[in-house]
Design an enzyme around this catalytic site. Structure first.
Site, PDB file in Angstrom:
ATOM      1  N   GLU A  11       7.599  -9.237  11.473  1.00 19.94           N
ATOM      2  CA  GLU A  11       6.587  -8.869  12.453  1.00 19.94           C
ATOM      3  C   GLU A  11       6.835  -7.485  13.063  1.00 19.94           C
ATOM      4  O   GLU A  11       6.324  -7.176  14.137  1.00 19.94           O
ATOM      5  CB  GLU A  11       6.526  -9.937  13.543  1.00 19.94           C
ATOM      6  CG  GLU A  11       6.127 -11.307  13.013  1.00 19.94           C
ATOM      7  CD  GLU A  11       6.269 -12.397  14.048  1.00 19.94           C
ATOM      8  OE1 GLU A  11       5.455 -12.417  14.983  1.00 19.94           O
ATOM      9  OE2 GLU A  11       7.192 -13.221  13.936  1.00 19.94           O
ATOM     10  N   SER A  42       3.195 -15.182  14.374  1.00 22.94           N
ATOM     11  CA  SER A  42       2.088 -14.488  13.701  1.00 22.94           C
ATOM     12  C   SER A  42       1.513 -15.282  12.537  1.00 22.94           C
ATOM     13  O   SER A  42       0.876 -14.724  11.646  1.00 22.94           O
ATOM     14  CB  SER A  42       2.547 -13.099  13.206  1.00 22.94           C
ATOM     15  OG  SER A  42       2.829 -12.253  14.293  1.00 22.94           O
ATOM     16  N   TYR A  75      -4.706  -9.891  13.398  1.00 24.78           N
ATOM     17  CA  TYR A  75      -4.420  -8.472  13.604  1.00 24.78           C
ATOM     18  C   TYR A  75      -5.414  -7.514  12.958  1.00 24.78           C
ATOM     19  O   TYR A  75      -5.266  -6.303  13.088  1.00 24.78           O
ATOM     20  CB  TYR A  75      -2.997  -8.167  13.119  1.00 24.78           C
ATOM     21  CG  TYR A  75      -1.976  -8.986  13.865  1.00 24.78           C
ATOM     22  CD1 TYR A  75      -1.831  -8.851  15.241  1.00 24.78           C
ATOM     23  CD2 TYR A  75      -1.196  -9.937  13.218  1.00 24.78           C
ATOM     24  CE1 TYR A  75      -0.924  -9.626  15.951  1.00 24.78           C
ATOM     25  CE2 TYR A  75      -0.280 -10.713  13.911  1.00 24.78           C
ATOM     26  CZ  TYR A  75      -0.151 -10.552  15.276  1.00 24.78           C
ATOM     27  OH  TYR A  75       0.751 -11.323  15.970  1.00 24.78           O
ATOM     28  N   ARG A  95       3.010 -17.601  26.568  1.00 25.08           N
ATOM     29  CA  ARG A  95       1.670 -17.926  26.071  1.00 25.08           C
ATOM     30  C   ARG A  95       1.770 -19.206  25.266  1.00 25.08           C
ATOM     31  O   ARG A  95       2.506 -19.278  24.287  1.00 25.08           O
ATOM     32  CB  ARG A  95       1.143 -16.804  25.178  1.00 25.08           C
ATOM     33  CG  ARG A  95      -0.344 -16.941  24.824  1.00 25.08           C
ATOM     34  CD  ARG A  95      -0.693 -16.147  23.579  1.00 25.08           C
ATOM     35  NE  ARG A  95      -0.226 -16.818  22.372  1.00 25.08           N
ATOM     36  CZ  ARG A  95       0.318 -16.187  21.324  1.00 25.08           C
ATOM     37  NH1 ARG A  95       0.501 -14.880  21.340  1.00 25.08           N
ATOM     38  NH2 ARG A  95       0.701 -16.877  20.262  1.00 25.08           N
ATOM     39  N   ASP A 103      -0.067 -22.040  22.887  1.00 23.14           N
ATOM     40  CA  ASP A 103      -1.179 -22.241  21.962  1.00 23.14           C
ATOM     41  C   ASP A 103      -1.532 -23.719  21.940  1.00 23.14           C
ATOM     42  O   ASP A 103      -0.659 -24.574  21.744  1.00 23.14           O
ATOM     43  CB  ASP A 103      -0.797 -21.754  20.563  1.00 23.14           C
ATOM     44  CG  ASP A 103      -0.507 -20.262  20.549  1.00 23.14           C
ATOM     45  OD1 ASP A 103      -1.052 -19.542  21.397  1.00 23.14           O
ATOM     46  OD2 ASP A 103       0.286 -19.812  19.685  1.00 23.14           O
ATOM     47  N   GLU A 105       2.569 -24.755  20.297  1.00 26.34           N
ATOM     48  CA  GLU A 105       3.794 -23.967  20.402  1.00 26.34           C
ATOM     49  C   GLU A 105       3.670 -23.007  21.569  1.00 26.34           C
ATOM     50  O   GLU A 105       2.587 -22.845  22.147  1.00 26.34           O
ATOM     51  CB  GLU A 105       4.075 -23.200  19.111  1.00 26.34           C
ATOM     52  CG  GLU A 105       2.967 -22.271  18.683  1.00 26.34           C
ATOM     53  CD  GLU A 105       3.183 -21.722  17.277  1.00 26.34           C
ATOM     54  OE1 GLU A 105       3.547 -20.535  17.184  1.00 26.34           O
ATOM     55  OE2 GLU A 105       2.991 -22.468  16.292  1.00 26.34           O
ATOM     56  N   ASN A 143       5.075 -19.011  23.095  1.00 23.18           N
ATOM     57  CA  ASN A 143       5.597 -17.712  22.701  1.00 23.18           C
ATOM     58  C   ASN A 143       6.202 -17.029  23.922  1.00 23.18           C
ATOM     59  O   ASN A 143       5.539 -16.891  24.954  1.00 23.18           O
ATOM     60  CB  ASN A 143       4.453 -16.858  22.120  1.00 23.18           C
ATOM     61  CG  ASN A 143       4.937 -15.659  21.354  1.00 23.18           C
ATOM     62  OD1 ASN A 143       5.760 -14.896  21.843  1.00 23.18           O
ATOM     63  ND2 ASN A 143       4.420 -15.479  20.155  1.00 23.18           N
ATOM     64  N   GLY A 177       2.338 -11.112  21.648  1.00 21.95           N
ATOM     65  CA  GLY A 177       1.802  -9.836  21.220  1.00 21.95           C
ATOM     66  C   GLY A 177       0.981  -9.162  22.304  1.00 21.95           C
ATOM     67  O   GLY A 177       0.332  -9.818  23.126  1.00 21.95           O
TER      68      GLY A 177
END
Length: 322
Positions: free
Chosen positions: A17, A153, A223, A262, A264, A277, A279, A283
């Site tokens: 990443e 990602s 992305y 963050r 999800d 999950e 983070n 990002g």
């Protein structure tokens, strides 16, 4: 200029990443400069430690994604160097970054998460791949989500709708890690919820809804500009929105995270939210979810990042006895 002093935005590294991390670093650096902060952008290379030792910054904003940036090791080094940084502690990062561990911790705290099986590559190979996969399908049903237990990602992640797709999905998964997580697929509205704490306790921001054109929120959908529609705030009823916020806060607190995370989630057809999950170094690119959540909440990216760095400096300041 801000009175914070010079800060280092750390991005790049050698994970899969890397390019995403560099994009995150550039955006945060620009946002901080816009609010008057002196910023130095650095990569995680052999020159980093000597630089931090010879000319310590006021604080570091770690934006390394993937194993090298999110497993807590980098933050252990920053702690050894006594350099303040925004974000979670090494121990919390280790728990959050390992998806099965995170699912176990949040489940024990009462957070709903899809049933799953963890399968190391060695077990998969030595016990007979097809036999193992047959039993997993019997247990979890189809469709399944297959993904590496560590990493982000959506690299190595597949949605398997037919048993014939499973072997290829396993091969793709193991290309990015030695352990796979096979999880019962939950259909519904995919959302992310950012939790931020700039000194008043963790606050959940409005959920961001994710609608990929391809139907799968994979690396390209994340992305490539225009490949996914992001809706902020998400099109959820009041009860579902509140439940998602509460779930993200519960995950953040159960894992002992701080400053920024963050989560999800999926909201199914019955309105139930499911934790997938979390983070700890989300990002910050032009198509990333956390900046969209900031914008939806009326927050400025640079201001929030500056406040998180200010908080890191305050944590590191020596206490004075009364």
């Amino acid at each position: 200029m801000s009175d914070l002093g010079r800060v280092v935005v750390l991005a790049g590294g050698l994970s899969h990443e890397r390019e995403v991390s560099l994009r995150s670093g550039r955006r945060v650096s620009e946002a901080l400069r816009d609010v008057g902060v002196e910023v130095e952008e650095r990569d995680a290379d052999a020159g980093l430690i000597p630089s931090l030792q010879s000319d310590p910054p006021a604080a570091v904003f770690p934006l390394l994604h993937g194993v090298a940036g999110e497993d807590g090791a980098l933050r252990e080094v920053l702690d050894l160097l006594e350099v303040p940084y925004a974000g979670s502690t090494p121990a919390a990062c280790r728990s959050a970054f390992d998806k099965p561990v995170a699912k176990t911790v949040v489940s024990a705290a009462g957070v709903r998460t899809p049933e799953s099986v963890v399968l190391p590559h060695e077990t998969f190979r030595e016990l007979g791949a097809q036999t193992v996969l047959d039993r997993i399908v019997d247990r979890l049903g189809l469709p399944l989500v297959v993904k590496p237990t560590r990493g982000g990602s959506a690299l190595g992640c597949s949605v398997v709708r037919d048993v014939s797709e499973l072997p290829a999905a396993m091969v793709s998964c193991f290309a990015y890690g030695d352990v796979s997580l096979l999880e019962r697929h939950v259909s519904g509205t995919e959302v992310s919820v950012t939790v931020v704490d700039v000194g008043d306790g963790p606050q959940a921001l409005p959920a961001v809804e994710i609608v990929p054109d391809s139907g799968v929120y994979d690396y390209a959908a994340r992305y490539n500009a225009g490949a996914t529609e992001f809706i902020a705030p998400a099109r959820l009823g009041d009860d579902s929105a509140a439940a998602c916020a509460q779930m993200a806060l519960a995950a953040h607190n159960a894992l002992g995270l701080r400053d920024l995370s963050r989560s999800d989630l999926i909201v199914d057809a019955d309105g139930l939210s499911w934790f997938l999950e979390v983070n700890v170094a989300p990002g910050m690119t032009e198509t990333s979810l956390v900046p969209l959540a900031f914008e939806s909440a009326g927050l400025d990216l640079g201001v929030v990042c500056r406040e998180l760095l200010d908080a890191a400096v305050r944590r590191a300041a020596p206490t004075v006895d009364a």
